[in-house]
Each structure stands twice: as C-alpha cells, then as structure tokens.
Design a protein around this motif. Structure first.
Motif, PDB file in Angstrom:
ATOM      1  N   ALA A   4       0.835  -1.205   0.000  1.00  0.00           N
ATOM      2  CA  ALA A   4       0.000   0.000   0.000  1.00  0.00           C
ATOM      3  C   ALA A   4       0.871   1.257   0.000  1.00  0.00           C
ATOM      4  O   ALA A   4       1.898   1.322   0.683  1.00  0.00           O
ATOM      5  CB  ALA A   4      -0.914  -0.002   1.220  1.00  0.00           C
ATOM      6  N   GLN A   5       0.483   2.254  -0.774  1.00  0.00           N
ATOM      7  CA  GLN A   5       1.180   3.533  -0.802  1.00  0.00           C
ATOM      8  C   GLN A   5       0.601   4.398   0.313  1.00  0.00           C
ATOM      9  O   GLN A   5      -0.560   4.812   0.261  1.00  0.00           O
ATOM     10  CB  GLN A   5       0.997   4.210  -2.157  1.00  0.00           C
ATOM     11  CG  GLN A   5       1.775   5.500  -2.330  1.00  0.00           C
ATOM     12  CD  GLN A   5       3.277   5.263  -2.464  1.00  0.00           C
ATOM     13  OE1 GLN A   5       3.696   4.240  -3.006  1.00  0.00           O
ATOM     14  NE2 GLN A   5       4.077   6.190  -1.968  1.00  0.00           N
ATOM     15  N   LEU A   6       1.413   4.676   1.335  1.00  0.00           N
ATOM     16  CA  LEU A   6       0.906   5.342   2.531  1.00  0.00           C
ATOM     17  C   LEU A   6       1.645   6.632   2.828  1.00  0.00           C
ATOM     18  O   LEU A   6       2.815   6.801   2.450  1.00  0.00           O
ATOM     19  CB  LEU A   6       1.054   4.421   3.750  1.00  0.00           C
ATOM     20  CG  LEU A   6       0.281   3.104   3.798  1.00  0.00           C
ATOM     21  CD1 LEU A   6       0.529   2.423   5.128  1.00  0.00           C
ATOM     22  CD2 LEU A   6      -1.195   3.334   3.571  1.00  0.00           C
ATOM     23  N   ALA A   7       0.947   7.502   3.506  1.00  0.00           N
ATOM     24  CA  ALA A   7       1.560   8.631   4.191  1.00  0.00           C
ATOM     25  C   ALA A   7       1.464   8.335   5.682  1.00  0.00           C
ATOM     26  O   ALA A   7       0.418   7.910   6.176  1.00  0.00           O
ATOM     27  CB  ALA A   7       0.849   9.929   3.856  1.00  0.00           C
ATOM     28  N   ILE A   8       2.565   8.535   6.393  1.00  0.00           N
ATOM     29  CA  ILE A   8       2.630   8.142   7.806  1.00  0.00           C
ATOM     30  C   ILE A   8       3.197   9.288   8.628  1.00  0.00           C
ATOM     31  O   ILE A   8       4.135   9.969   8.215  1.00  0.00           O
ATOM     32  CB  ILE A   8       3.484   6.877   7.986  1.00  0.00           C
ATOM     33  CG1 ILE A   8       2.794   5.668   7.339  1.00  0.00           C
ATOM     34  CG2 ILE A   8       3.768   6.604   9.460  1.00  0.00           C
ATOM     35  CD1 ILE A   8       3.594   4.393   7.429  1.00  0.00           C
ATOM     36  N   GLU A   9       2.610   9.484   9.795  1.00  0.00           N
ATOM     37  CA  GLU A   9       3.146  10.405  10.794  1.00  0.00           C
ATOM     38  C   GLU A   9       3.461   9.610  12.051  1.00  0.00           C
ATOM     39  O   GLU A   9       2.733   8.691  12.420  1.00  0.00           O
ATOM     40  CB  GLU A   9       2.135  11.504  11.125  1.00  0.00           C
ATOM     41  CG  GLU A   9       1.897  12.482  10.001  1.00  0.00           C
ATOM     42  CD  GLU A   9       0.899  13.562  10.387  1.00  0.00           C
ATOM     43  OE1 GLU A   9       0.493  13.583  11.583  1.00  0.00           O
ATOM     44  OE2 GLU A   9       0.516  14.356   9.517  1.00  0.00           O
ATOM     45  N   GLY A  10       4.562   9.976  12.681  1.00  0.00           N
ATOM     46  CA  GLY A  10       4.932   9.273  13.898  1.00  0.00           C
ATOM     47  C   GLY A  10       6.083   9.943  14.605  1.00  0.00           C
ATOM     48  O   GLY A  10       6.534  11.033  14.225  1.00  0.00           O
ATOM     49  N   ALA A  32       1.823   6.998  14.577  1.00  0.00           N
ATOM     50  CA  ALA A  32       0.674   7.613  15.252  1.00  0.00           C
ATOM     51  C   ALA A  32      -0.529   7.694  14.334  1.00  0.00           C
ATOM     52  O   ALA A  32      -1.655   7.414  14.740  1.00  0.00           O
ATOM     53  CB  ALA A  32       1.044   9.007  15.754  1.00  0.00           C
ATOM     54  N   ARG A  33      -0.292   8.083  13.070  1.00  0.00           N
ATOM     55  CA  ARG A  33      -1.390   8.194  12.108  1.00  0.00           C
ATOM     56  C   ARG A  33      -0.907   7.716  10.748  1.00  0.00           C
ATOM     57  O   ARG A  33       0.278   7.806  10.426  1.00  0.00           O
ATOM     58  CB  ARG A  33      -1.879   9.640  11.994  1.00  0.00           C
ATOM     59  CG  ARG A  33      -2.382  10.229  13.307  1.00  0.00           C
ATOM     60  CD  ARG A  33      -3.224  11.478  13.053  1.00  0.00           C
ATOM     61  NE  ARG A  33      -2.507  12.466  12.249  1.00  0.00           N
ATOM     62  CZ  ARG A  33      -3.100  13.411  11.510  1.00  0.00           C
ATOM     63  NH1 ARG A  33      -4.430  13.443  11.455  1.00  0.00           N
ATOM     64  NH2 ARG A  33      -2.399  14.290  10.832  1.00  0.00           N
ATOM     65  N   ALA A  34      -1.829   7.210   9.934  1.00  0.00           N
ATOM     66  CA  ALA A  34      -1.486   6.737   8.592  1.00  0.00           C
ATOM     67  C   ALA A  34      -2.718   6.811   7.707  1.00  0.00           C
ATOM     68  O   ALA A  34      -3.864   6.743   8.188  1.00  0.00           O
ATOM     69  CB  ALA A  34      -0.961   5.304   8.642  1.00  0.00           C
ATOM     70  N   GLY A  35      -2.471   6.943   6.419  1.00  0.00           N
ATOM     71  CA  GLY A  35      -3.567   6.973   5.458  1.00  0.00           C
ATOM     72  C   GLY A  35      -3.065   6.725   4.058  1.00  0.00           C
ATOM     73  O   GLY A  35      -1.913   7.028   3.732  1.00  0.00           O
ATOM     74  N   GLU A  36      -3.929   6.173   3.215  1.00  0.00           N
ATOM     75  CA  GLU A  36      -3.521   5.818   1.862  1.00  0.00           C
ATOM     76  C   GLU A  36      -3.523   6.999   0.909  1.00  0.00           C
ATOM     77  O   GLU A  36      -2.772   7.021  -0.055  1.00  0.00           O
ATOM     78  CB  GLU A  36      -4.428   4.711   1.310  1.00  0.00           C
ATOM     79  CG  GLU A  36      -4.219   3.373   2.001  1.00  0.00           C
ATOM     80  CD  GLU A  36      -4.845   2.226   1.247  1.00  0.00           C
ATOM     81  OE1 GLU A  36      -4.393   1.923   0.132  1.00  0.00           O
ATOM     82  OE2 GLU A  36      -5.794   1.630   1.770  1.00  0.00           O
ATOM     83  N   ASP A  37      -4.347   7.996   1.144  1.00  0.00           N
ATOM     84  CA  ASP A  37      -4.412   9.103   0.200  1.00  0.00           C
ATOM     85  C   ASP A  37      -3.503  10.261   0.582  1.00  0.00           C
ATOM     86  O   ASP A  37      -3.361  11.222  -0.156  1.00  0.00           O
ATOM     87  CB  ASP A  37      -5.847   9.609   0.048  1.00  0.00           C
ATOM     88  CG  ASP A  37      -6.456  10.048   1.386  1.00  0.00           C
ATOM     89  OD1 ASP A  37      -5.706  10.134   2.370  1.00  0.00           O
ATOM     90  OD2 ASP A  37      -7.678  10.302   1.405  1.00  0.00           O
ATOM     91  N   GLY A  38      -2.848  10.163   1.730  1.00  0.00           N
ATOM     92  CA  GLY A  38      -1.924  11.197   2.146  1.00  0.00           C
ATOM     93  C   GLY A  38      -2.594  12.434   2.713  1.00  0.00           C
ATOM     94  O   GLY A  38      -1.927  13.372   3.130  1.00  0.00           O
TER      95      GLY A  38
END
Length: 849
Positions: free
Chosen positions: A94-100, A120-126
């Motif tokens: 999966a292509q993800l945007a991640i914060e942590g 902490a947070r993640a999502g596929e659409d960024g």
C-alpha cells in the motif's frame, strides 16, 4: 541422602533458573509457547511438591514453570496479536503517508540512514490520516550525513510516504531469518524514502527534545566532529564506531578483513570494549584508593573501583547509543562488578547467569540473537577453560616447589604468554560452532591475531580514544594529542589485521552445521571442560590409601552416547553428500530471478543461474551460498548462466569466488551489460574455464544422469531472452527442463530443431510471463509440474493468469517460489519423482508416464 538427589536439585539455584529462563526465551523465539496460565498451574503443583517434601519433582516442575513463563514474552514479540489500528490493515504494497515519532536514534550506514518510527497516524491518500499503531523502519536513501543532524533526535514528529512492506523470508533452507530478526527488534513494517524534496521525502513536523536523549545526542555529535576534525578514514570511521557506535564509515573491506581473522567483534561496541573500559577505570580508581591506608585496611579499594567502573561503563554505553548489543554487554559487565561489590568476584559463572536472567527478562528474544550467543559461549568457555589452565599451571609450580627448583624469569614469562594465548584459544573454541553457523568460516589465525590486535585496538585504541573524547570537552590540546595516539594505534591494528589475513591458511570456509550438530559439539565441549580436575602428584602422595578420582559412570555413558551420535550424523551426511545417486533439483526462491541447484552423480553439483544483485542485495551471497553451505556443499562442478541478464547472473560472482567451480557454461552471448563483463573478468582472473553450451555440446553423462543443452547457437538477430540456454536433465527416464527467459519466438525455434523437450518438471520460461509458455510449447513438454521462479508481489505482475491456467489445463501442478519457497524435486533410479516445497507440509509424489 542428598547425594542421591538428581543433579538439577543439587545445582546452584541461579544456574538452574538461568538455564530455564534462557530455554524458555529460546522456545518463544521459535514460536513455541504454552498459555501463561499453564505456568501458573505448574508453579502451584511445584509448591505442593515442596510442601510434600518431594524436592526432585517439585524442582523439575518449578523450572518448567519458569521456562514456560519466560517463553511468553518472546513469543508475543515474534508473533504479536494484530489490532484494528495496526499497519497490517492497509495490506502489503500500500502507498501510505505516515506520521509518527522517532523512537530510536537514527542509524547511519555508508549509503543510507535507518529511522525507527512509532506510528501515530497513517492513510492511503496522504490527506485524511487516521489513528494507527505499530513500529516501522524507514530506509532513507542518499542521506549520508545530512539526517544525522537534521532528523537525528529522538522524540521528533516526522511525516513521510512510501510503499509499505512487511518483513518476509524468501523461503530457502539456510537463509538468514530476517522475519524473526525484525520481529525481535519490534519492527512490524518497512518503507523506503529519499532525501530531499518529493513525494517520498522526510518532513519534520515538530521537534520535541527529550531529556536526557537530546543532551546525549549533542554530546555524540560533538565527539563525532572532534574525531573527524583530527583524523582521517579509516581510523576516524573506526573510532566513531568504537566510541559513539556510529558504524556508517565501516566498509565491506574492513568487515571482510576483521571477519576472516576472527576479529569482527572489534568493529562494533561489544562486551569486550565495555570490559576493557571497565578494567581501565577499575585499575585507576583502585590505585588511587590504595593510597589511603585506612581505605586499604577496610577493603574499600575493590568495591570502590567496581562501583566507579560500573558507573563509567554505563556512561560509555549511554554515549555509544541504544544498540541492543551494547545494552546486553552493559548488563554483563555490571553484573560482574556487582559480584565484586558483594565479595563474589570468583563466582564468574554466577554473575554470568545473573546477567542472562536480566537480559532475557529485560529484552525478550535475546537468546536468538547472534551477539547474545557468541558473548555467552565465549565467556563460559574462557571461564571453564582457564580453570583447567590455572590447575595445570598450579601443578607445575607446586612440582617445582617440591623439587626445590626456582623458576627462572624465562619460565615465568612463558607461563604468562601461554596463559594469555589460552584466553584467546578458549574464546575461539567456544565460538567456533556459532561462527561456522552464522558466518560459514573458521579463522585459523584468530588465535594469534586476537592476542596481538585486541590489546592494540580494543584496549589502547578504544580506551585512549574514549579518554580523548572526554578530554575534548575540557582541554582541546591534550585531547587532540591523545586522539592522534589512539588513531595511530588503530592504524597499527589495521596493518596487523591485514597482515594476518594474508597468511596462508589464515581462514577456511565452513559448511553450515545444523542445530543438532551444534548441540552435540557443545555437549562434548562442556563434558570436557567440566571433567573433574586430575590430582597432582603432591595431592596423591598426601594419602597413599586413597585411589585417584574416577570418572563417574554417567559421564562415560554420556560421552559414549554423544560420540555415537556424532558418528551417526557424520555417516548420514557422508551418504547424503557423496553416495546418494538420486537426482535432486532445488529451485531456489531468489526474488525476481532464477537459481537452481542440481545434485547428480553422488557428489556432483551444477548451479543454473544465481539470482540477481543490486541495491545492496546479492542473491548469491544471501541466498544461494547459504543454501549450498547448509547442504554441506563446498564446491560446485559447473555454473551455467542461461543468458546475460542481471536477474540470472547477478549472484554468480560471489558463488564463483567461494565455491571454486570447475567450469562455467554460457550461451555464447556476451551481452552489453557492464556487470556481465565484470563477471567475465572475475572468472578470467579465477582461471575458470568457460564453455559455450548449445546443442553442439556433447551431453554430459554421469551414472544414470544425462545433462544435455538443447538451445541452438545464439544468433545476433535473436533477442537475448530467446537465446537462453536450455538444459534438460534426465535421470531414470524422467527429465527436468530449464528454460531461462525463453519467449514464444525462442520456443518455436526450439521446437523446430526437433529437440526432445518432454519433461516431468519444467522451470516455466520467463517467470510465467504471458509472452512465454505458448500452448505449442506446453503441449511439447507435457509437464507434470511447472515451477515458476518469481519475486513476491513483483512489479511485472508475474505470473500471468492465463499462463497458470494453461499449465493447469494440461494437468500440471503449478508451484511458485514466491508462495511455496524453495521447490525440490527428487528423482530416483526408477523415475519416481517426489516434489517438496519449503513452506508445504506434505510432499507430492508421482511417476513420469
């Protein structure tokens, strides 16, 4: 009465508990675990046994309960329960945007930096990120040096994007357990990012300096700058590694030289370095404390020095970073210093047992770590071995005393030198089975090399370099002088190591022993090292009526049983490696590439292709060679390169350098790949004959096996894939066909030549591409099983669904190395075939009709 009790009842409790905890930790790491309530139940029954005065049964149950309880944390680490917020919900790729948040200090490597992030947070659409959990390792490419200053702070909130990957083994016998290693590190996923601007760049959202990590990182950067200002590589790189744990400058050549001389431990902060720093602080503080007669009379010097050494070593470990190996070494050293404080300094094994207990409880899964095993094996061997040496040396001195002779200075010096070498000898013997298992080598020169280089680099270089680094915060001029001296000692150590590795027979390659073989070797070694010490003539003359101590019956029986087991094991492998006449073909799982090992005619071995190499991963070194070593194969007879594509020849270089092939087969196409030209130069330098293999080459016949090349001569107008070498191996009337990257055009050309293509096992052409495996070709081969070699979730979307359906329609079983792991076909003299896969539970058998 007490002497009749079982040995584990008479065993010192700290030893028994340590063994139980380490055993339980190891079982959990192997994914063997019972519920925690079973440990509680066993403990309750054990308590009842003690109350009922049945100590043997009670002790056995209590130790079992401890082992079961210790297995739970390590099992939960390697097989964690998945929750709804975990990264697994997004799926592989999966292509993800991640914060942590950065959870550890970044690890600098020669061509990249590793970041460890608590998600902490993640999502596929960024854009719409949601709460997520887990730990991820991000490899930042092209970040040599920049990110150590810009991102290297624990607690920073970062954001990045990339393609999600989960740790996964390839599925080959002998390969490194990458999946288990990452699980023990607490890392659930990986991702790659790039330095600079772009969709995959790292962004710092907020800085959150933490005390004391921010201050420690500032100190580390100051020390790194101090070293870089005053020294050049490789001395600067090695001192950074030994003082602050920064291994970014350690090159492959350094690893190779120190590894082959048995001194790889000198390049990473280990128990050796912490012990030497502790010994230096202990000696200095003890000397200063001895100045006071009052302190000396009250026995304070040793205890004061031990406390100071413990504090100093802990400070060094904090500065050196949060590597698990450093923490483990710190626990071992502090445990020994604690034994000095409580007047138990002579009970080294007890302090070692205490360290093992603390490490396995604090860091679950440690028993499966290479460093843990090497550290404890070497220290136990040294302690037990030096007891025997001390007894021998004491006997010699007492005999000289009885005769009235006075030992000359030369004999005293020789005794000290022999004792010093004995430490290196026992460390080498204690770690030899593990170095063979993990590194497939045994350093013959290590006995002398360690004795010479360790004091130079370990004690003088490290201790002086650390002292210079500390001094740099106070007084720069003497600090620079001390650092230059440390750098000179490091350079001297490098020269010595380079000289030792050039000695004839300095090191030898080793096959990979099984864990059963390792257990047998260590059991025999322990039996020898714990054997009752022989009495000296003085002791025997003290009582003429007493007979010398006899070896207990159980020790003789155990030695006999172990010897028989070793002989049986050697006999089995002798048959398997030299006498088994069956044809055995293993299609290795090497990602998006091909590699197959053909064992024929007893000890004969052919390697057909060897996977790819690139982006820091060499399939020949990481997958093909470990498989060969695991099968006790130390030499290959032929290496066949189907055609000059990277995913087929990329791993050949390492195999050719380490397995001494008798000849290389090629299809005659020189290609235009620079890597292929470099490989041919390597083969020429090794003086290995190169043979062009096509349908003009006479078939190779060995016993019941015939190996024939079917491809016509490579023509310029034929595309590279269609000029692939085609090899047909027949045994007992059944055949295995290897087709390289053959495509439809090449399949038609091959059929037009009238070659006998019929085969029970087919290595499907071109990784199952839709441009290959044409109906005409599949009908000509009529395979019972088609093996498709391909990478897991590869970007080419191999294999094509219509190709898989085509094989199944023809009645063939389809086996995939990305899903099944390594596939092994065994053909006996009657043509009966058994197919086994690495990940399957039951083999498939059939006869080629």
């Amino acid at each position: 009465m007490g002497s009749a009790q079982p040995w584990f009842v008479r065993f010192p409790p700290v030893y028994a508990i340590a063994i139980a905890i380490v055993a339980g930790d190891a079982l959990g790491a192997l994914r063997v675990c019972l519920p925690l309530w079973s440990a509680v139940a066993l403990a309750g029954v054990a308590l009842a046994g003690f109350v009922a005065r049945a100590p043997a049964v009670a002790m056995a149950l209590a130790l079992t309960a401890i082992a079961v309880g210790a297995s739970v944390p390590s099992y939960r680490l390697v097989a964690p329960a998945r929750d709804g917020a975990g990264l697994h919900r997004f799926g592989e790729g999966a292509q993800l945007a991640i914060e942590g948040t950065l959870a550890r200090e970044p690890e600098r490597m020669p061509d990249h930096t590793r970041l460890y992030v608590d998600v902490a947070r993640a999502g596929e659409d960024g854009q719409s990120l949601s709460a997520a959990s887990g730990s991820i390792r991000v490899v930042v490419l092209g970040s040599e040096g920049r990110y150590i200053a810009d991102i290297g702070r624990i607690g920073d909130t970062v954001r990045f994007s990339g393609r999600l990957r989960f740790p996964r083994n390839y599925g080959d016998p002998g390969e490194f357990d990458y999946e288990g290693f990452m699980a023990r590190e607490g890392i659930g996923a990986t991702m790659m990012a790039k330095e600079g601007e772009g969709a995959q760049s790292i962004t710092i959202l907020a800085r959150h300096p933490r005390f004391p990590t921010a201050q420690v990182e500032s100190i580390r950067r100051s020390i790194a700058n101090f070293i870089d200002r005053n020294l050049r590589d490789p001395e600067a790189a090695e001192l950074r590694a030994l003082v602050i744990g920064d291994r970014s400058g350690i090159t492959d050549r350094m690893h190779q030289i120190f590894g082959r001389t048995g001194m790889a431990h000198l390049l990473v902060i280990s128990g050796l370095h912490l012990s030497m720093v502790g010994a230096a602080i202990f000696a200095l503080v003890r000397l200063l404390t001895m100045i006071s007669p009052t302190a000396a009379a009250r026995g304070w010097p040793n205890k004061t020095a031990a406390l100071a050494a413990g504090i100093g070593v802990a400070t060094y470990a904090v500065i050196a970073g949060h590597h698990v190996s450093t923490v483990r070494a710190l626990v071992m050293v502090v445990a020994y210093m604690f034994s000095i404080v409580i007047d138990r300094a002579r009970e080294a094994l007890a302090s070692l047992a205490l360290a093992a207990i603390v490490i396995c409880i604090a860091i679950p899964g440690s028993s499966a770590d290479i460093g843990f095993q090497l550290s404890f094996a070497s220290v136990i061997a040294i302690v037990l071995g030096m007891r025997r040496y001390a007894a021998w040396a004491s006997t010699r001195r007492r005999l000289r005393s009885m005769s009235g002779a006075v030992a000359p200075h030369r004999e005293i010096a020789i005794e000290w030198i022999v004792g010093y070498l004995a430490v290196s000898f026992w460390a080498m013997i204690g770690t030899a089975p593990l170095t063979a298992y993990y590194f497939n080598q045994f350093s013959l020169v290590g006995l002398i090399a360690n004795a010479v280089v360790v004091p130079i680099m370990g004690f003088s270089g490290t201790v002086l370099g650390l002292a210079a680094s500390a001094m740099s915060f106070v007084w720069d001029a003497p600090a620079r002088l001390m650092l230059q001296c440390a750098g000179g000692l490091i350079a001297l150590g490098n020269c010595c190591a380079d000289w030792f590795v050039r000695w004839p027979g300095a090191w030898s390659a080793m096959f990979t022993p099984t864990w059963i073989e390792i257990a047998l070797v260590y059991a025999l070694l322990l039996l020898w090292l714990t054997r009752p010490l022989l009495s000296s003539p003085l002791d025997q003359s003290a009582s003429d009526n007493e007979s010398p101590p006899k070896t207990p019956d159980y020790r003789r029986m155990l030695a006999t049983a172990l010897t028989i087991a070793v002989i049986a094991d050697a006999g089995w492998w002798t048959y398997d490696r030299l006498l088994d006449s069956r044809l055995r073909v293993t299609f290795l799982s090497v990602g998006e590439g091909d590699a197959a090992v053909v064992r024929y005619g007893g000890s004969r071995v052919m390697l057909i292709d060897a996977g790819g190499a690139g982006h820091g991963f060499d399939a020949g070194e990481r997958l093909v060679a470990p498989f060969l070593w695991s099968q006790k194969i130390m030499r290959v007879d032929q290496i066949a390169i189907s055609h000059p594509d990277q995913d087929h020849f990329g791993g050949v270089d390492f195999v050719a350098r380490n397995f001494h092939p008798r000849e290389i087969w090629t299809n005659g196409d020189r290609g235009d790949d620079a890597g292929y030209q470099s490989l041919m130069d390597t083969i020429a330098a090794l003086r290995v004959p190169v043979r062009v293999a096509d349908n003009r080459l006479p078939a190779l016949v060995v016993g019941e096996t015939t190996i024939a090349t079917l491809n016509p001569k490579a023509e310029p107008e034929v595309a590279r894939n269609n000029a692939s070498m085609i090899i047909r191996v027949e045994h007992g009337g059944s055949a295995v066909l290897f087709t390289g990257d053959l495509e439809a055009q090449g399949e038609r050309i091959l059929i037009d030549t009238g070659a006998d293509l019929r085969a029970a096992i087919l290595k499907a052409p071109h990784h199952g591409s839709r441009t290959s495996s044409s109906p005409l070709f599949v009908n000509a081969v009529r395979p019972r099983a088609a093996v498709i070699s391909l990478g897991y979730r590869n970007r080419f979307h191999f294999p094509a669904a219509e190709v898989v359906d085509r094989y199944r329609t023809e009645g063939a079983d389809v086996l995939r190395t990305d899903q099944d792991g390594a596939v092994t076909a065994i053909v006996d003299a009657d043509g009966d075939i058994t197919v086994e896969t690495y990940r399957a539970t039951h083999p498939v058998s059939f006869h080629d009709d």
